[in-house]
Design a protein around this motif. Structure first.
Motif, PDB file in Angstrom:
ATOM      1  N   LEU A 295      37.246 -15.245  -2.268  1.00  0.00           N
ATOM      2  CA  LEU A 295      36.682 -13.925  -2.516  1.00  0.00           C
ATOM      3  C   LEU A 295      35.787 -13.507  -1.348  1.00  0.00           C
ATOM      4  O   LEU A 295      35.224 -14.353  -0.647  1.00  0.00           O
ATOM      5  N   LYS A 296      35.647 -12.200  -1.171  1.00  0.00           N
ATOM      6  CA  LYS A 296      34.708 -11.621  -0.212  1.00  0.00           C
ATOM      7  C   LYS A 296      33.831 -10.610  -0.934  1.00  0.00           C
ATOM      8  O   LYS A 296      34.342  -9.739  -1.653  1.00  0.00           O
ATOM      9  N   ALA A 297      32.524 -10.727  -0.779  1.00  0.00           N
ATOM     10  CA  ALA A 297      31.603  -9.790  -1.422  1.00  0.00           C
ATOM     11  C   ALA A 297      31.697  -8.426  -0.743  1.00  0.00           C
ATOM     12  O   ALA A 297      31.732  -8.326   0.485  1.00  0.00           O
ATOM     13  N   LEU A 298      31.729  -7.381  -1.550  1.00  0.00           N
ATOM     14  CA  LEU A 298      31.818  -6.017  -1.030  1.00  0.00           C
ATOM     15  C   LEU A 298      30.469  -5.310  -1.012  1.00  0.00           C
ATOM     16  O   LEU A 298      30.328  -4.257  -0.383  1.00  0.00           O
ATOM     17  N   VAL A 299      29.496  -5.851  -1.729  1.00  0.00           N
ATOM     18  CA  VAL A 299      28.138  -5.299  -1.719  1.00  0.00           C
ATOM     19  C   VAL A 299      27.169  -6.462  -1.554  1.00  0.00           C
ATOM     20  O   VAL A 299      27.491  -7.609  -1.849  1.00  0.00           O
ATOM     21  N   ARG A 300      25.985  -6.162  -1.085  1.00  0.00           N
ATOM     22  CA  ARG A 300      24.956  -7.188  -0.930  1.00  0.00           C
ATOM     23  C   ARG A 300      24.183  -7.312  -2.236  1.00  0.00           C
ATOM     24  O   ARG A 300      23.534  -6.374  -2.667  1.00  0.00           O
ATOM     25  N   GLY A 301      24.286  -8.466  -2.883  1.00  0.00           N
ATOM     26  CA  GLY A 301      23.616  -8.640  -4.166  1.00  0.00           C
ATOM     27  C   GLY A 301      24.248  -7.755  -5.215  1.00  0.00           C
ATOM     28  O   GLY A 301      25.463  -7.741  -5.403  1.00  0.00           O
ATOM     29  N   ALA A 302      23.413  -6.982  -5.897  1.00  0.00           N
ATOM     30  CA  ALA A 302      23.889  -6.053  -6.931  1.00  0.00           C
ATOM     31  C   ALA A 302      23.384  -4.652  -6.630  1.00  0.00           C
ATOM     32  O   ALA A 302      22.216  -4.456  -6.282  1.00  0.00           O
ATOM     33  N   VAL A 303      24.262  -3.669  -6.763  1.00  0.00           N
ATOM     34  CA  VAL A 303      23.907  -2.270  -6.540  1.00  0.00           C
ATOM     35  C   VAL A 303      23.198  -1.730  -7.780  1.00  0.00           C
ATOM     36  O   VAL A 303      23.662  -1.938  -8.906  1.00  0.00           O
ATOM     37  N   LYS A 304      22.084  -1.037  -7.567  1.00  0.00           N
ATOM     38  CA  LYS A 304      21.359  -0.389  -8.656  1.00  0.00           C
ATOM     39  C   LYS A 304      21.459   1.121  -8.506  1.00  0.00           C
ATOM     40  O   LYS A 304      21.807   1.636  -7.442  1.00  0.00           O
ATOM     41  N   ALA A 305      21.157   1.826  -9.575  1.00  0.00           N
ATOM     42  CA  ALA A 305      21.212   3.286  -9.540  1.00  0.00           C
ATOM     43  C   ALA A 305      20.077   3.842  -8.694  1.00  0.00           C
ATOM     44  O   ALA A 305      18.927   3.394  -8.813  1.00  0.00           O
ATOM     45  N   ASP A 306      20.384   4.808  -7.839  1.00  0.00           N
ATOM     46  CA  ASP A 306      19.337   5.462  -7.066  1.00  0.00           C
ATOM     47  C   ASP A 306      18.770   6.642  -7.854  1.00  0.00           C
ATOM     48  O   ASP A 306      19.177   6.904  -9.000  1.00  0.00           O
ATOM     49  N   ASP A 307      17.827   7.350  -7.274  1.00  0.00           N
ATOM     50  CA  ASP A 307      17.156   8.442  -7.983  1.00  0.00           C
ATOM     51  C   ASP A 307      18.137   9.533  -8.397  1.00  0.00           C
ATOM     52  O   ASP A 307      18.017  10.113  -9.490  1.00  0.00           O
ATOM     53  N   GLU A 308      19.116   9.812  -7.538  1.00  0.00           N
ATOM     54  CA  GLU A 308      20.104  10.845  -7.857  1.00  0.00           C
ATOM     55  C   GLU A 308      20.941  10.443  -9.067  1.00  0.00           C
ATOM     56  O   GLU A 308      21.187  11.256  -9.966  1.00  0.00           O
ATOM     57  N   GLU A 309      21.365   9.189  -9.109  1.00  0.00           N
ATOM     58  CA  GLU A 309      22.152   8.698 -10.235  1.00  0.00           C
ATOM     59  C   GLU A 309      21.323   8.700 -11.514  1.00  0.00           C
ATOM     60  O   GLU A 309      21.811   9.071 -12.588  1.00  0.00           O
TER      61      GLU A 309
END
Length: 345
Positions: A295-309
């Motif tokens: 496997l290859k990671a596509l994001v660093r760690g875990a993506v969280k929701a930003d202010d816009e989301e």
């Protein structure tokens, strides 16, 4: 069950969590022709009201999406919502640990290009008060994602022994006062079994120390989460689903998973880590081919929701998104027949 027309209005209001991020992460795998096939095949393991599937089908005019859900109402409503896409959309009524069987039926030689999981309870279930998922509305204690299968929350609460009940609350709800609440439930059912969400909320509130009720929102939140997870065996389903999903991807395929609480995210993270690290035994002078990461990671760690989301969708506050690409076939030494099976739908 609420009417289809009413739920269609809810569909229009529902905002899929991190939709743009999910689409962008899956796009390279979906749009890249494989052999003679110029169209992508995607499995949406948690169809819900069809918001993510609709976004994928709209973004990629040639893609085929297969949506999985254990909730018959979700299948009905999402199918209605997505009927304009014709044969590009298929719905399957099952739990998403059947993802490998779905891939075997709809995929190209049993493999698909991308898989999406948006975990936890769906907006459809939360917004339909009579299903018993919400602690904010009075309803029968049901909480089953498929109302026709398994035991309800009411049956579980009024039958499980105090030790097991405390374990459920402590492990699945991460509730510090699990034993106090479990003991209160057992005392209550000796005279009058719990029957409604309001009764459970009041019992939890009465069982907790005053200081514990001053912060953290509704004091019954963790109890409701724990009971829902237990009723629907959510964690055991997820533990089976992630490796089966990875095995159902073609080389170059991508898996995107959105989690909303730490227990889910831990299962996803651990499953991904097994494929992201080399398993070459320590001390060898070179990395063995069969032990290289698959496997290859596509994001660093875990993506969280930003202010816009967050402004767009308040339910994204706790999301943790992880994504990987399968870069080669699964090493033989990691193959588990309990996870990967050959039966078909």
């Amino acid at each position: 069950m609420e009417s289809t027309s009413l739920s269609a209005e809810n569909n229009a209001l529902h905002q899929p969590v991190l939709l743009r991020t999910c689409i962008d992460l899956m796009a390279p795998a979906i749009s890249r022709p494989i052999d003679s096939r110029a169209t992508g095949i995607v499995i949406d393991c948690t169809l819900g009201m069809g918001g993510h599937s609709e976004g994928i089908l709209t973004e990629f005019p040639d893609v085929t999406v297969v949506g999985i859900d254990r909730d018959p109402q979700a299948i009905e409503l999402a199918s209605k919502r997505l009927e304009r896409f014709g044969e590009r959309f298929h719905a399957v009524l099952t739990t998403y640990d059947d993802v490998d069987r779905v891939a075997a039926k709809y995929g190209d030689h049993g493999k698909v290009d991308a898989i999406l999981m948006d975990l936890g309870v769906s907006s459809l279930q939360l917004d339909n008060a009579e299903r018993g998922f919400s602690y904010s509305h009075e309803a029968p204690l049901d909480m089953r994602m498929n109302p026709t299968q398994g035991i309800s929350a009411q049956e579980l609460l009024n039958s499980v022994e105090v030790g097991e009940l405390a374990r459920i609350l402590r492990v699945y709800g991460e509730e510090k006062f699990a034993m106090k609440i479990a003991q209160a439930i057992v005392r209550r059912r000796e005279t009058k079994p719990l029957a409604t969400t309001t009764e459970l909320v009041e019992l939890v509130r009465d069982a907790l120390p005053a200081a514990a009720k001053r912060t953290g929102g509704n004091p019954a939140k963790r109890t409701f989460q724990a009971i829902r997870i237990a009723v629907n065996t959510e964690l055991s389903v997820l533990e089976k689903a992630v490796p089966r999903a990875l095995e159902s991807l073609r080389v170059g395929g991508r898996l995107v998973i959105e989690s909303y609480q730490s227990l889910e995210d831990r299962i996803v993270k651990d499953a991904f880590q097994r494929g992201l690290k080399s398993t070459t035994p320590a001390g060898l002078p070179m990395e063995l081919d069969d032990h290289k990461p698959f496997l290859k990671a596509l994001v660093r760690g875990a993506v969280k929701a930003d202010d816009e989301e967050l402004a767009l969708n308040s339910r994204s506050a706790s999301v943790r998104l992880r994504a990987v690409e399968r870069v080669r076939t699964t090493p033989t030494h990691l193959f588990n027949p309990d996870y990967y099976r050959g039966d078909t739908l």
